[in-house]
Structures are given as structure tokens and as C-alpha cells.
Design a protein around this motif. Structure first.
Motif, PDB file in Angstrom:
ATOM      1  N   HIS A   1     -23.665  45.787 -34.027  1.00 42.60           N
ATOM      2  CA  HIS A   1     -22.778  44.681 -34.417  1.00 42.60           C
ATOM      3  C   HIS A   1     -22.415  43.883 -33.163  1.00 42.60           C
ATOM      4  O   HIS A   1     -22.187  44.464 -32.098  1.00 42.60           O
ATOM      5  N   PRO A   2     -22.368  42.569 -33.223  1.00 43.55           N
ATOM      6  CA  PRO A   2     -21.926  41.788 -32.057  1.00 43.55           C
ATOM      7  C   PRO A   2     -20.429  41.961 -31.834  1.00 43.55           C
ATOM      8  O   PRO A   2     -19.732  42.613 -32.638  1.00 43.55           O
ATOM      9  N   VAL A   3     -19.922  41.388 -30.748  1.00 44.16           N
ATOM     10  CA  VAL A   3     -18.485  41.468 -30.464  1.00 44.16           C
ATOM     11  C   VAL A   3     -17.719  40.806 -31.605  1.00 44.16           C
ATOM     12  O   VAL A   3     -17.987  39.670 -31.994  1.00 44.16           O
ATOM     13  N   GLY A   4     -16.780  41.533 -32.149  1.00 47.24           N
ATOM     14  CA  GLY A   4     -16.020  41.050 -33.295  1.00 47.24           C
ATOM     15  C   GLY A   4     -15.888  42.135 -34.335  1.00 47.24           C
ATOM     16  O   GLY A   4     -16.143  43.322 -34.067  1.00 47.24           O
ATOM     17  N   THR A   5     -15.495  41.741 -35.544  1.00 44.41           N
ATOM     18  CA  THR A   5     -15.228  42.722 -36.603  1.00 44.41           C
ATOM     19  C   THR A   5     -15.769  42.218 -37.933  1.00 44.41           C
ATOM     20  O   THR A   5     -15.700  41.023 -38.233  1.00 44.41           O
ATOM     21  N   SER A   6     -16.303  43.135 -38.726  1.00 46.71           N
ATOM     22  CA  SER A   6     -16.712  42.850 -40.106  1.00 46.71           C
ATOM     23  C   SER A   6     -16.023  43.851 -41.020  1.00 46.71           C
ATOM     24  O   SER A   6     -15.991  45.050 -40.735  1.00 46.71           O
ATOM     25  N   VAL A   7     -15.468  43.331 -42.117  1.00 50.56           N
ATOM     26  CA  VAL A   7     -14.851  44.193 -43.121  1.00 50.56           C
ATOM     27  C   VAL A   7     -15.553  43.926 -44.441  1.00 50.56           C
ATOM     28  O   VAL A   7     -15.626  42.780 -44.899  1.00 50.56           O
ATOM     29  N   GLU A   8     -16.061  44.999 -45.041  1.00 53.56           N
ATOM     30  CA  GLU A   8     -16.800  44.887 -46.301  1.00 53.56           C
ATOM     31  C   GLU A   8     -16.058  45.668 -47.377  1.00 53.56           C
ATOM     32  O   GLU A   8     -15.784  46.861 -47.223  1.00 53.56           O
ATOM     33  N   VAL A   9     -15.716  44.962 -48.474  1.00 53.56           N
ATOM     34  CA  VAL A   9     -14.967  45.566 -49.578  1.00 53.56           C
ATOM     35  C   VAL A   9     -15.855  45.543 -50.806  1.00 53.56           C
ATOM     36  O   VAL A   9     -16.224  44.475 -51.311  1.00 53.56           O
ATOM     37  N   LEU A  10     -16.212  46.741 -51.313  1.00 58.07           N
ATOM     38  CA  LEU A  10     -17.086  46.873 -52.478  1.00 58.07           C
ATOM     39  C   LEU A  10     -16.304  47.382 -53.679  1.00 58.07           C
ATOM     40  O   LEU A  10     -15.382  48.199 -53.535  1.00 58.07           O
ATOM     41  N   ASP A  11     -16.687  46.885 -54.863  1.00 57.53           N
ATOM     42  CA  ASP A  11     -16.177  47.400 -56.141  1.00 57.53           C
ATOM     43  C   ASP A  11     -14.649  47.447 -56.164  1.00 57.53           C
ATOM     44  O   ASP A  11     -14.027  48.509 -56.282  1.00 57.53           O
ATOM     45  N   LEU A  12     -14.052  46.286 -56.073  1.00 55.50           N
ATOM     46  CA  LEU A  12     -12.585  46.198 -56.080  1.00 55.50           C
ATOM     47  C   LEU A  12     -12.020  46.750 -57.389  1.00 55.50           C
ATOM     48  O   LEU A  12     -12.530  46.442 -58.473  1.00 55.50           O
ATOM     49  N   PHE A  13     -10.995  47.590 -57.273  1.00 56.84           N
ATOM     50  CA  PHE A  13     -10.318  48.238 -58.404  1.00 56.84           C
ATOM     51  C   PHE A  13     -11.245  49.194 -59.170  1.00 56.84           C
ATOM     52  O   PHE A  13     -11.061  49.426 -60.369  1.00 56.84           O
ATOM     53  N   PHE A  14     -12.238  49.776 -58.472  1.00 60.39           N
ATOM     54  CA  PHE A  14     -13.148  50.695 -59.154  1.00 60.39           C
ATOM     55  C   PHE A  14     -12.422  51.940 -59.664  1.00 60.39           C
ATOM     56  O   PHE A  14     -12.828  52.552 -60.656  1.00 60.39           O
ATOM     57  N   ASN A  15     -11.344  52.337 -58.971  1.00 59.67           N
ATOM     58  CA  ASN A  15     -10.616  53.546 -59.355  1.00 59.67           C
ATOM     59  C   ASN A  15      -9.300  53.234 -60.065  1.00 59.67           C
ATOM     60  O   ASN A  15      -8.493  54.134 -60.295  1.00 59.67           O
ATOM     61  N   THR A  16      -9.064  51.973 -60.384  1.00 60.40           N
ATOM     62  CA  THR A  16      -7.874  51.580 -61.153  1.00 60.40           C
ATOM     63  C   THR A  16      -8.322  50.632 -62.271  1.00 60.40           C
ATOM     64  O   THR A  16      -8.158  49.408 -62.166  1.00 60.40           O
ATOM     65  N   PRO A  17      -8.894  51.189 -63.339  1.00 62.01           N
ATOM     66  CA  PRO A  17      -9.441  50.344 -64.418  1.00 62.01           C
ATOM     67  C   PRO A  17      -8.396  49.420 -65.047  1.00 62.01           C
ATOM     68  O   PRO A  17      -8.728  48.320 -65.487  1.00 62.01           O
ATOM     69  N   ALA A  18      -7.142  49.848 -65.074  1.00 65.69           N
ATOM     70  CA  ALA A  18      -6.102  49.008 -65.678  1.00 65.69           C
ATOM     71  C   ALA A  18      -5.934  47.698 -64.904  1.00 65.69           C
ATOM     72  O   ALA A  18      -5.678  46.639 -65.487  1.00 65.69           O
ATOM     73  N   ARG A  19      -6.085  47.788 -63.583  1.00 62.98           N
ATOM     74  CA  ARG A  19      -5.984  46.575 -62.766  1.00 62.98           C
ATOM     75  C   ARG A  19      -7.249  45.725 -62.896  1.00 62.98           C
ATOM     76  O   ARG A  19      -7.187  44.499 -62.903  1.00 62.98           O
ATOM     77  N   ARG A  20      -8.375  46.373 -62.997  1.00 59.64           N
ATOM     78  CA  ARG A  20      -9.653  45.651 -63.033  1.00 59.64           C
ATOM     79  C   ARG A  20      -9.774  44.796 -64.301  1.00 59.64           C
ATOM     80  O   ARG A  20     -10.336  43.699 -64.266  1.00 59.64           O
TER      81      ARG A  20
END
Length: 668
Positions: free
Chosen positions: A140-159
Motif C-alpha cells: 500500500h502507498p503512504v496513506g490509509t484505505s478503509v474497506e467496509v463490506l456487507d453493511l449490517f450483515f449481522n443486524t438484519p433489522a437495520r438492513r
């Protein structure tokens, strides 16, 4: 009896996520703000399926060292505050240390980062399993990457409460617009399902900043925007507002920032809305991009879970500061617009005599509506030809031009119809004049009284060569045979500047601009009751010379009678401390600049002269009136004293004679 226990870390994070993570756009907001706090100058945002499948934010900031990666995903972990003093003076966008932990508790989160001092980048992976974070080396180059997969996968009521893919992405797109306006120096790229949707290049020059504003807010905003800049001690306001012509039917172009933080604060919104209240209708919304900079100790940003609102320690000061800055900017814009109108009016080329003669003949033919009509008098034709052209209102669907500029029959026919309606209302002479035969109307059989009236109407009206060209009506202006003692009922607004009224002496045209002056003069009258001082929370500093100070001290007793309080300071400084209510909502800088100019011409004001001068200065001379506004103004005039309201003043009211129109209707 229930037992008190400490919540498991995972459950506590998910509860916190309910405040921080409302929808995919909330995740993007937290991650992009972290990138900005890390000093990034380029941020790439990749979205898939509206953010429910993938959210990836990559920046070129300073990065996070390996030993702190695991700690960064812990709850209440942050590098932005360390003591209570830091909490009372927050300048960063994030500070609570809840975002990453909350996001990882409802999604599969991977954070990869590298600092300039490290040769190897490291990746941290978490799914919210009781703070279990896996570290592994990566590229990875200098810096930061944040990857968020399957939002609310474990909270179906929110999804299940997520909207469609298009709706969720629209929220993300709007969020990036707000961030793009908050940091012009940062390049932002937004992709959706692999396709580049938005690209905001970093802006450094004034021209590049204006281009980004146009890219975000549109061409109409850019063409009508006014730059605002005002500072008072540690309080500063700068940015752009638009003239009332760029108002919208919804509040979707309202961007405000406090110390770089996006805000939807009620106090700020009220101050902005109040500054536009005299120029916008209730169903219109102002458009603006404004930045407020204030001492961090004077504002509390920790009052809203999503940090959308703040609390000012001196709320009234901030409110009036914003209001005064915007009112001054709008007032100065109106002055420049008036100057441009006057210059364009003087520069309008005059038509040739031949063209004017043709227009007069055409207008006369349209007015008659008969095959054998008589020719309209030259003076009346000229009066109709010199109808002034007024500027458009924001809600107009067609431009207003003079009859000469139109040069067509449609305008003349419309004006003729209006005159016919007015004649019908005021003269009440519509009768059944006989049967039509072969397309011709027979000559009416008149009674003796009607015959006498008919002969009077057929007699040519007195010459009107000297009538003002701005009175745009087919009726001739005549000397009243009966004195006007009552204004009567409002009938219609004529050319948006005059009010047709039914006085005791007949129909008349009331000049609404002059009526506005008389109303304000009545409000500024000091004969019946003293005016009440209204202190300015931000005193107005005047730029004066020693001669100006001498003149102001000479007129100070007169100013004090109008509740205008001045304070003289050493070093040729004058502060305006208080003004009366009628002056409070106007451009005080302009008013006092004009007053100093008048005093420099050796002019001395009496109480009556100053009252009239102030009323003339603050009256909106170029205002376009609706019928409801004109009726309200007519009602306000009833409160003006008889001395101030002179119904014999020909600049205020003129009686009109409809004999020419009636003659055209009665003629064979």
C-alpha cells in the motif's frame, strides 16, 4: 429484581453504531472526515450497490503505524484529544473515537495503512468479534484505505430499513458535495459500481474555487452569487450567497460550516432566513455557501450524536453577526443593480420618427376595435408608447417590455382588454345597445341624460403633452374637479409600480414607491412619540475624517431625537451603538456613508428634513409590488398623519380619465 451488568463489548458497539451509522452515507462521512483529519489532499471513494455491498475510502494522508492499527479499531480510541482542555477547543472533524469500532461491529472492516517512516504496509481486519483484530503485511502507498463490506450483515433489522440502491447513493453523492465545498484544496473522486460519477479537482486559485462551486451548486448559483466577508474580533464569516433571483423552491442548496464542520444548525438557519425575509416569498428558499470561523472555546461541538449541530456560548451575537453581514451584502448588490438599470436605461437607443409614427398608428388601430375608428391623439399615443420596461421577478414566466419594444399587436390587445375591464368596473356603462345586423352594431338610442354624457365624452380631452411618461395607461391624466380626501379601495396593480384606487373623486393611480417613503416617514416621526433605541450587538464602525467627526457632533442632537446613538473614540473613530427599529433591517453602512456625504456638502438637517431623508434612503425604490403587498401598504398609510400625507401631491396620486377608452367603446 433485574441485575445490573456491564454490556458485552460487541453489544455496546452495536448500540453506539445506532447513533453513528444511520445509513451508508454515515459510514462515508466518518471515513472521509478521518482522511481529512489525517492531512489527505486526495481521497478516492468507491461504492458498490449504494454502499450496502462495498464502501472503500482511500487517502494519501499521514497513515497509521503498525503498533496502533489494532488500537485504532478499539472503542474510544483517538489521537485527537487527550485532556479536558482539548475537548473544550476541538478543531478536528472527529474526536470521539467511536466511528471505526461502531462500523466494524455491523460490517466486515479492513483497514490498511502505511506511514512515511515504514517500508511495509499493514492490514487490520475485524468483524466486531469482541475486538479481535487480525494483522497481516500487505502492499500500500503512504496513506490509509478503509474497506467496509456487507453493511449490517449481522443486524438484519437495520438492513431492511435501507432504501433502494439509487436513493442510498444519492445520499452519498450529496454528502460528497458538502465535503467538496468545505475543503477546496482536497481532490475528491467518487465511483459507483466501477464508474466514475464525480471528480472534484483540488482548487487553489479564485477561478478554480468558483469552478468547483459551479460544479456543485450549478450555473445559476455561480451567475448570481455574491461574495460575503465580515470579521468582528474572533468571529469571522465568509463565503457566497445569491441574489433573490436565484432562490429555489426547496432548500437543497444551503451549505453552512462552522470551523470547517458541516452544520444544520437552527440558529444559523434562522439568521439567514431572516436576512432574506424582505426579498423572498414564504415558499422560496435562499441558496448559500457560508463558512463561520469562531474561537473554538466559544462553541460546543459535542451536543449532537452525529455532530450536525453546535451550541454557541454567545448565540445572540452570532445570530446578529450573520444577519447583518448578509443584509449588508444584499443591500450593496441591490445598489449595484439599480446603477446598472439606470445606465442601461440611458443607453437605450431612441426609435426614429418614422418608426414611432408607425407604432402610434398601430396602437391607435388596436385600441379602437372598430372599422371606422377615430385616430388616437398624438399625446395619448406617445403616453402609451413610453411604457417603462421593468426587470423580471424570479417567478415571472415571460419578460416585461415596453409596447415600443414589443412592436406587436398582442401587447396592445392585452392592454386594451385591461382598460376595457377597468372602464366596465368604474363607469358602469355596459348596456345592451341594440341588435347586431350584418356584423355591424346599430347606433344606440340614448336618453337625454345619457346623450349629454355621451357628448361630454366625445369632447376632446385637454392636451396631455406635459404628463409624466411613466404613467402607463390609456386614460388621460386630468386636473381633479373634486379634492381627494379619501384613498378608497384598491382595485389593481398597474405595471407593478402603481396602484389603481377608487377615491372619493374618482379613479386614481397611486405611486407605490412614494407611498413607501411616506409610510416610513410616519414611522420615523418624532413629533407624536419618541423613537426607541435598539442597541446593536455589533456596533458599526464608521470610516471618518476629523471633518466628518465635527459635522456629526454638530448634528448629534438631531440624531439622538431619532434614537441614533453615536460614540466618539480617540483616533478619529465613530461607532454607531443604536438605531431605531425602521433602520435596524437596512444597510447601515450605506446609510451613514450617504449621510456623511450630505454633511460634507455643508447641508444641515432639521428634524423634518432628516425624517424625510432617512425615509427616502431606506425605501425600496425599485420594489415590484403584488396586489396583496400594495393593499398592505395602503393600509399602512392610514396610520400616517394628515400633515405627512398630502393627497394633493401629484407625485403621490393622479386622477385618471377614461373618456378616451369609453369613447372607443361607444363609437360606431
Amino acid at each position: 429484581m433485574s441485575e445490573i451488568r456491564i454490556l458485552p463489548a460487541r453489544l455496546a458497539n452495536q448500540i453506539a453504531a445506532g447513533e453513528v451509522v444511520e445509513r451508508p452515507a454515515s459510514v462515508v462521512k466518518e471515513l472521509v472526515e478521518n482522511s481529512i483529519d489525517a492531512g489527505a489532499t486526495r481521497i478516492d471513494v468507491d461504492i458498490e450497490k449504494g454502499g450496502s455491498k462495498l464502501i472503500r475510502v482511500r487517502d494519501n494522508g499521514k497513515g497509521i503505524i503498525k503498533d496502533e492499527l489494532q488500537l485504532a479499531l478499539s472503542r474510544h480510541a483517538t489521537s485527537k484529544i487527550t485532556t479536558l482542555d482539548d475537548l473544550e477547543a476541538i478543531m478536528s472533524l472527529g474526536f470521539r473515537g467511536e466511528a471505526l469500532a461502531s462500523i466494524s461491529s455491523v460490517a466486515r472492516l479492513t483497514m490498511t495503512s502505511r506511514t512515511a517512516t515504514q517500508e511495509q504496509a499493514w492490514s487490520a481486519y475485524s468483524e466486531g468479534r469482541d475486538m479481535q483484530v487480525k494483522l497481516q503485511p500487505t502492499a500500500h502507498p503512504v496513506g490509509t484505505s478503509v474497506e467496509v463490506l456487507d453493511l449490517f450483515f449481522n443486524t438484519p433489522a437495520r438492513r431492511k430499513f435501507l432504501r433502494t440502491e439509487k436513493t442510498e447513493f444519492t445520499h452519498i453523492e450529496e454528502l460528497l458535495k458538502r465535503i467538496a465545498l468545505s475543503r477546496f484544496d482536497v481532490t475528491l473522486n467518487l465511483r459507483h459500481n466501477g464508474k466514475l460519477i464525480k471528480q472534484y479537482r483540488g482548487a487553489k486559485t479564485e477561478r478554480q474555487i468558483e469552478q468547483r462551486i459551479q460544479a456543485v451548486c450549478g450555473k445559476n448559483f455561480a451567475e448570481n452569487m455574491l461574495k460575503v466577508e465580515l470579521q468582528h474580533q474572533d468571529l469571522k464569516l465568509h463565503g457566497w450567497i445569491t441574489t433573490p433571483t436565484a432562490a429555489r423552491s426547496q432548500g437543497d442548496l444551503q451549505y453552512c460550516y462552522v470551523n470547517g464542520r458541516m452544520m444544520r444548525d437552527k440558529l444559523i438557519n434562522h439568521a439567514i432566513r431572516q436576512s432574506y425575509e424582505l426579498t423572498l416569498r414564504p415558499d422560496q428558499f435562499a441558496t448559500y455557501v457560508l463558512f463561520i470561523e469562531i474561537d473554538a472555546h466559544q462553541v460546543d461541538v459535542n451536543v449532537h450524536p452525529a455532530k450536525h449541530e453546535v451550541r454557541f456560548h454567545q448565540a445572540r451575537l452570532v445570530h446578529d453577526f450573520i444577519y447583518q453581514a448578509l443584509v449588508d451584502a444584499l443591500g450593496q448588490s441591490e445598489q449595484l443593480l439599480c446603477q446598472e438599470r439606470r445606465q442601461s436605461a440611458f443607453a437605450t437607443p431612441q426609435p426614429t420618427l418614422e418608426a414611432e409614427s408607425e407604432n402610434q398608428t398601430s396602437t391607435a388601430n388596436d385600441l379602437s376595435h372598430t372599422q371606422n375608428s377615430s385616430t388616437v391623439s398624438q399625446a395619448e399615443a406617445q403616453g402609451m408608447q413610453h411604457i417603462p420596461a421593468y426587470p423580471n421577478r424570479a417567478d415571472d414566466t415571460y419578460p416585461l417590455h415596453s409596447a415600443r419594444a414589443q412592436g406587436g399587436k398582442e401587447q396592445s390587445a392585452r392592454e386594451s382588454d385591461e382598460r376595457g375591464l377597468i372602464a366596465e368596473k368604474n363607469e358602469n356603462l355596459n348596456r345592451n345597445w341594440g341588435n347586431k345586423s350584418a356584423g355591424r352594431v346599430d347606433k344606440p338610442q340614448l336618453s337625454q341624460q345619457e346623450s349629454k354624457l355621451y357628448q361630454q365624452l366625445m369632447t376632446p380631452a385637454p392636451s396631455t403633452e406635459s404628463q409624466p411618461s411613466h404613467v402607463a395607461t390609456s386614460a388621460s391624466v386630468t386636473t381633479p374637479t373634486q379634492a381627494i380626501t379619501q384613498l378608497g379601495k384598491a382595485l389593481a396593480v398597474v405595471h407593478e409600480r402603481y396602484l389603481l384606487i377608487n377615491t372619493n373623486a374618482g379613479c386614481g393611480l397611486l405611486a407605490l414607491a412614494q407611498a413607501e417613503v411616506l409610510k416610513l416617514r410616519g414611522q420615523l416621526s418624532v413629533n407624536e412619540r419618541p423613537l426607541i433605541k435598539q442597541p446593536l450587538l455589533i456596533p458599526l464602525a464608521l470610516r471618518v475624517t476629523s471633518e466628518d467627526i465635527t459635522r456629526l457632533k454638530q448634528i448629534q442632537p438631531v440624531l439622538e431625537r431619532f434614537a441614533i446613538q453615536l460614540m466618539f473614540k480617540a483616533g478619529a473613530k465613530v461607532m454607531v451603538m443604536a438605531v431605531p427599529q425602521p433602520l435596524r433591517q437596512h444597510n447601515l453602512q450605506h446609510i451613514f456613508s450617504q449621510l456623511l456625504r450630505q454633511l460634507s456638502d455643508e447641508r444641515q438637517f432639521t428634524v423634518e428634513q432628516l425624517s424625510l431623508w432617512l425615509a427616502s434612503e431606506i425605501a425600496q425604490q425599485n420594489k415590484i409590488y403584488t396586489l396583496s403587498e400594495a393593499i398592505q401598504l395602503l393600509s399602512d398609510l392610514e396610520g400616517v398623519s394628515e400633515q405627512a400625507l398630502d393627497l394633493k401631491d401629484t407625485k403621490l396620486i393622479q386622477l385618471v380619465d377614461f373618456s378616451t377608452s369609453i369613447k372607443a367603446l361607444l363609437h360606431e
